[in-house]
Motif scaffolding. Structure first.
Motif, PDB file in Angstrom:
ATOM      1  N   LEU A 104       0.988  -1.274   0.169  1.00  0.00           N
ATOM      2  CA  LEU A 104      -0.101  -0.034  -0.080  1.00  0.00           C
ATOM      3  C   LEU A 104       1.038   1.350   0.079  1.00  0.00           C
ATOM      4  CD1 LEU A 104      -2.673  -1.118   2.594  1.00  0.00           C
ATOM      5  CD2 LEU A 104      -3.041  -0.555   0.158  1.00  0.00           C
ATOM      6  N   GLY A 105       1.895   1.096   0.835  1.00  0.00           N
ATOM      7  CA  GLY A 105       3.068   2.330   0.797  1.00  0.00           C
ATOM      8  C   GLY A 105       3.501   2.540  -0.325  1.00  0.00           C
ATOM      9  N   VAL A 106       3.982   1.542  -1.252  1.00  0.00           N
ATOM     10  CA  VAL A 106       4.481   1.732  -2.949  1.00  0.00           C
ATOM     11  C   VAL A 106       3.403   2.510  -3.658  1.00  0.00           C
ATOM     12  CG1 VAL A 106       5.012   0.625  -4.747  1.00  0.00           C
ATOM     13  CG2 VAL A 106       5.725  -0.404  -2.583  1.00  0.00           C
ATOM     14  N   GLY A 107       2.147   2.288  -3.317  1.00  0.00           N
ATOM     15  CA  GLY A 107       1.086   2.990  -4.068  1.00  0.00           C
ATOM     16  C   GLY A 107       0.753   4.405  -3.461  1.00  0.00           C
ATOM     17  N   HIS A 108       1.808   4.691  -2.394  1.00  0.00           N
ATOM     18  CA  HIS A 108       1.255   6.050  -1.635  1.00  0.00           C
ATOM     19  C   HIS A 108      -0.145   6.006  -1.148  1.00  0.00           C
ATOM     20  CE1 HIS A 108       5.053   7.398  -3.512  1.00  0.00           C
ATOM     21  NE2 HIS A 108       4.387   7.012  -4.823  1.00  0.00           N
ATOM     22  N   TYR A 109      -0.679   4.759  -0.490  1.00  0.00           N
ATOM     23  CA  TYR A 109      -1.765   4.745   0.078  1.00  0.00           C
ATOM     24  C   TYR A 109      -1.516   4.815   1.500  1.00  0.00           C
ATOM     25  CZ  TYR A 109      -6.765   3.110   0.350  1.00  0.00           C
ATOM     26  OH  TYR A 109      -8.169   3.100   0.643  1.00  0.00           O
ATOM     27  N   ARG A 110      -0.915   5.816   2.204  1.00  0.00           N
ATOM     28  CA  ARG A 110      -0.549   5.776   3.465  1.00  0.00           C
ATOM     29  C   ARG A 110      -1.490   6.216   4.598  1.00  0.00           C
ATOM     30  NH1 ARG A 110       3.974   7.737   0.429  1.00  0.00           N
ATOM     31  NH2 ARG A 110       5.595   5.914   0.391  1.00  0.00           N
ATOM     32  N   ARG A 111      -2.477   6.953   4.242  1.00  0.00           N
ATOM     33  CA  ARG A 111      -3.452   7.491   5.126  1.00  0.00           C
ATOM     34  C   ARG A 111      -4.116   6.410   6.104  1.00  0.00           C
ATOM     35  NH1 ARG A 111      -7.998  12.076   4.271  1.00  0.00           N
ATOM     36  NH2 ARG A 111      -8.630  12.112   6.505  1.00  0.00           N
ATOM     37  N   TYR A 112      -4.514   5.477   5.426  1.00  0.00           N
ATOM     38  CA  TYR A 112      -5.339   4.366   5.927  1.00  0.00           C
ATOM     39  C   TYR A 112      -4.732   2.933   5.790  1.00  0.00           C
ATOM     40  CZ  TYR A 112      -8.905   7.776   5.131  1.00  0.00           C
ATOM     41  OH  TYR A 112      -9.593   8.808   5.158  1.00  0.00           O
ATOM     42  N   ASP A 113      -3.292   3.131   5.516  1.00  0.00           N
ATOM     43  CA  ASP A 113      -2.607   1.740   5.018  1.00  0.00           C
ATOM     44  C   ASP A 113      -2.805   0.898   6.353  1.00  0.00           C
ATOM     45  OD1 ASP A 113      -1.009   3.236   6.686  1.00  0.00           O
ATOM     46  OD2 ASP A 113       0.695   2.684   5.666  1.00  0.00           O
ATOM     47  N   GLU A 114      -2.462   1.226   7.552  1.00  0.00           N
ATOM     48  CA  GLU A 114      -2.568  -0.074   8.571  1.00  0.00           C
ATOM     49  C   GLU A 114      -3.941  -0.765   8.719  1.00  0.00           C
ATOM     50  OE1 GLU A 114      -0.805   1.210  12.100  1.00  0.00           O
ATOM     51  OE2 GLU A 114       1.085   1.737  11.225  1.00  0.00           O
ATOM     52  N   ARG A 115      -4.951   0.201   8.925  1.00  0.00           N
ATOM     53  CA  ARG A 115      -6.366  -0.420   8.734  1.00  0.00           C
ATOM     54  C   ARG A 115      -6.693  -1.106   7.597  1.00  0.00           C
ATOM     55  NH1 ARG A 115     -11.296   3.677   8.971  1.00  0.00           N
ATOM     56  NH2 ARG A 115     -10.958   3.439   6.727  1.00  0.00           N
ATOM     57  N   THR A 116      -6.377  -0.703   6.469  1.00  0.00           N
ATOM     58  CA  THR A 116      -6.697  -1.233   5.383  1.00  0.00           C
ATOM     59  C   THR A 116      -6.108  -2.783   5.065  1.00  0.00           C
ATOM     60  OG1 THR A 116      -7.093   0.981   4.191  1.00  0.00           O
ATOM     61  CG2 THR A 116      -6.802  -0.951   2.837  1.00  0.00           C
ATOM     62  N   ALA A 117      -4.707  -2.584   5.519  1.00  0.00           N
ATOM     63  CA  ALA A 117      -4.051  -4.025   5.408  1.00  0.00           C
ATOM     64  C   ALA A 117      -4.634  -5.075   6.473  1.00  0.00           C
ATOM     65  CB  ALA A 117      -2.417  -3.911   6.065  1.00  0.00           C
ATOM     66  N   THR A 118      -5.113  -4.540   7.503  1.00  0.00           N
ATOM     67  CA  THR A 118      -5.867  -5.596   8.165  1.00  0.00           C
ATOM     68  C   THR A 118      -7.173  -6.070   7.696  1.00  0.00           C
ATOM     69  OG1 THR A 118      -4.900  -4.567  10.253  1.00  0.00           O
ATOM     70  CG2 THR A 118      -7.028  -5.800  10.600  1.00  0.00           C
ATOM     71  N   GLN A 119      -7.916  -5.094   7.259  1.00  0.00           N
ATOM     72  CA  GLN A 119      -9.222  -5.477   6.436  1.00  0.00           C
ATOM     73  C   GLN A 119      -8.964  -6.064   5.146  1.00  0.00           C
ATOM     74  OE1 GLN A 119     -10.863  -1.253   5.798  1.00  0.00           O
ATOM     75  NE2 GLN A 119     -11.871  -1.233   7.675  1.00  0.00           N
ATOM     76  N   LEU A 120      -7.986  -6.120   4.440  1.00  0.00           N
ATOM     77  CA  LEU A 120      -7.940  -6.740   3.321  1.00  0.00           C
ATOM     78  C   LEU A 120      -7.318  -8.337   3.707  1.00  0.00           C
ATOM     79  CD1 LEU A 120      -5.741  -4.314   0.992  1.00  0.00           C
ATOM     80  CD2 LEU A 120      -8.031  -5.237   0.698  1.00  0.00           C
ATOM     81  N   GLY A 121      -6.848  -8.378   4.717  1.00  0.00           N
ATOM     82  CA  GLY A 121      -6.346  -9.764   5.136  1.00  0.00           C
ATOM     83  C   GLY A 121      -7.724 -10.422   5.698  1.00  0.00           C
ATOM     84  N   ASP A 122      -8.409  -9.794   6.593  1.00  0.00           N
ATOM     85  CA  ASP A 122      -9.935 -10.175   6.808  1.00  0.00           C
ATOM     86  C   ASP A 122     -10.819 -10.563   5.766  1.00  0.00           C
ATOM     87  OD1 ASP A 122      -8.583 -10.057   9.740  1.00  0.00           O
ATOM     88  OD2 ASP A 122      -9.691  -8.230  10.129  1.00  0.00           O
ATOM     89  N   GLU A 123     -10.749  -9.747   5.158  1.00  0.00           N
ATOM     90  CA  GLU A 123     -11.734 -10.058   3.971  1.00  0.00           C
ATOM     91  C   GLU A 123     -11.436 -11.130   3.111  1.00  0.00           C
ATOM     92  OE1 GLU A 123     -12.717  -6.111   1.343  1.00  0.00           O
ATOM     93  OE2 GLU A 123     -11.436  -7.296   0.225  1.00  0.00           O
ATOM     94  N   ALA A 124      -9.927 -11.137   2.933  1.00  0.00           N
ATOM     95  CA  ALA A 124      -9.685 -12.650   2.000  1.00  0.00           C
ATOM     96  C   ALA A 124      -9.967 -13.809   2.618  1.00  0.00           C
ATOM     97  CB  ALA A 124      -8.101 -12.332   1.666  1.00  0.00           C
ATOM     98  N   GLY A 125      -9.823 -13.560   3.936  1.00  0.00           N
ATOM     99  CA  GLY A 125     -10.101 -14.965   4.924  1.00  0.00           C
ATOM    100  C   GLY A 125     -11.472 -15.366   4.981  1.00  0.00           C
TER     101      GLY A 125
END
Length: 199
Positions: A73-94
């Motif tokens: 997400l950081g590579v894509g400059h998606y920094r404002r919500y990166d930590e929360r979004t990283a968690t959500q994407l993992g939970d969503e995939a599961g």
């Protein structure tokens, strides 16, 4: 409109949209990212970065570490919500893997797609709208899917707001492109002025 800003967000993100599990999942990730209060270009870049890092399907997203998702997400400059979004994407995939075998097509079997999508972490009504605006290209039973944001864009450039009237302006296969263009002009007043001037 189609010439100036009619590229779908899926195409912009490098998704070759088909009615198969991986591209539909990639579209879901893109809709998730686009539904945050962040510029669309940043969301598209972040989606590309996730896919470039190998997170192209629910299994790979779930198997990636939280830090790998944050880094992409950081590579894509998606920094404002990166930590929360990283968690959500993992939970969503599961959740997708557990309930639907990682295949979004199974979500629409009983006609409850919208409510099922909203059960996913980070997908609210706006995320559902974004997903269906693009998914109508491969799931024609949802066409024409022209939501309020697209209707606002139509009003901004002097087109009718009615989904039926708007869909009648283009060939069926161009409705997703028209919708993407309408959303872009709803979000960008100067683009709307360019489209009006070129009409």
């Amino acid at each position: 409109m189609l010439d100036r800003c009619g590229q779908t967000y899926a195409r912009q993100a490098g998704i070759r949209l088909r009615d198969t599990p991986a591209p539909l999942y990639q579209l879901l990730v893109l809709a998730h990212l686009l539904s945050a209060r962040i510029r669309a270009e940043v969301a598209v870049d972040a989606a590309r970065a996730l896919f470039d890092a190998g997170m192209r399907d629910p299994r790979r997203m779930a198997e990636a570490s939280w830090q790998q998702r944050v880094d992409a997400l950081g590579v894509g400059h998606y920094r404002r919500y990166d930590e929360r979004t990283a968690t959500q994407l993992g939970d969503e995939a599961g959740l997708l893997l557990d309930r639907f075998g990682g295949d979004l097509r199974r979500m629409r079997e009983d006609g409850k797609l919208g409510s099922r999508l909203r059960e996913l972490p980070g997908i609210g009504p706006m995320g559902v709208d974004i997903f269906l605006r693009e998914a109508q290209a491969v799931w024609p039973e949802y066409a024409p899917y022209i939501d309020r944001k697209a209707q606002d864009g139509a009003a901004r450039v002097g087109l009718p707001r009615s989904p039926k009237a708007l869909a009648g302006l283009v060939a069926d296969e161009d409705v997703p492109r028209l919708t993407a263009g309408l959303v872009r002009v709803a979000l960008d007043r100067s683009l709307a002025e360019e489209v009006r001037a070129g009409a």
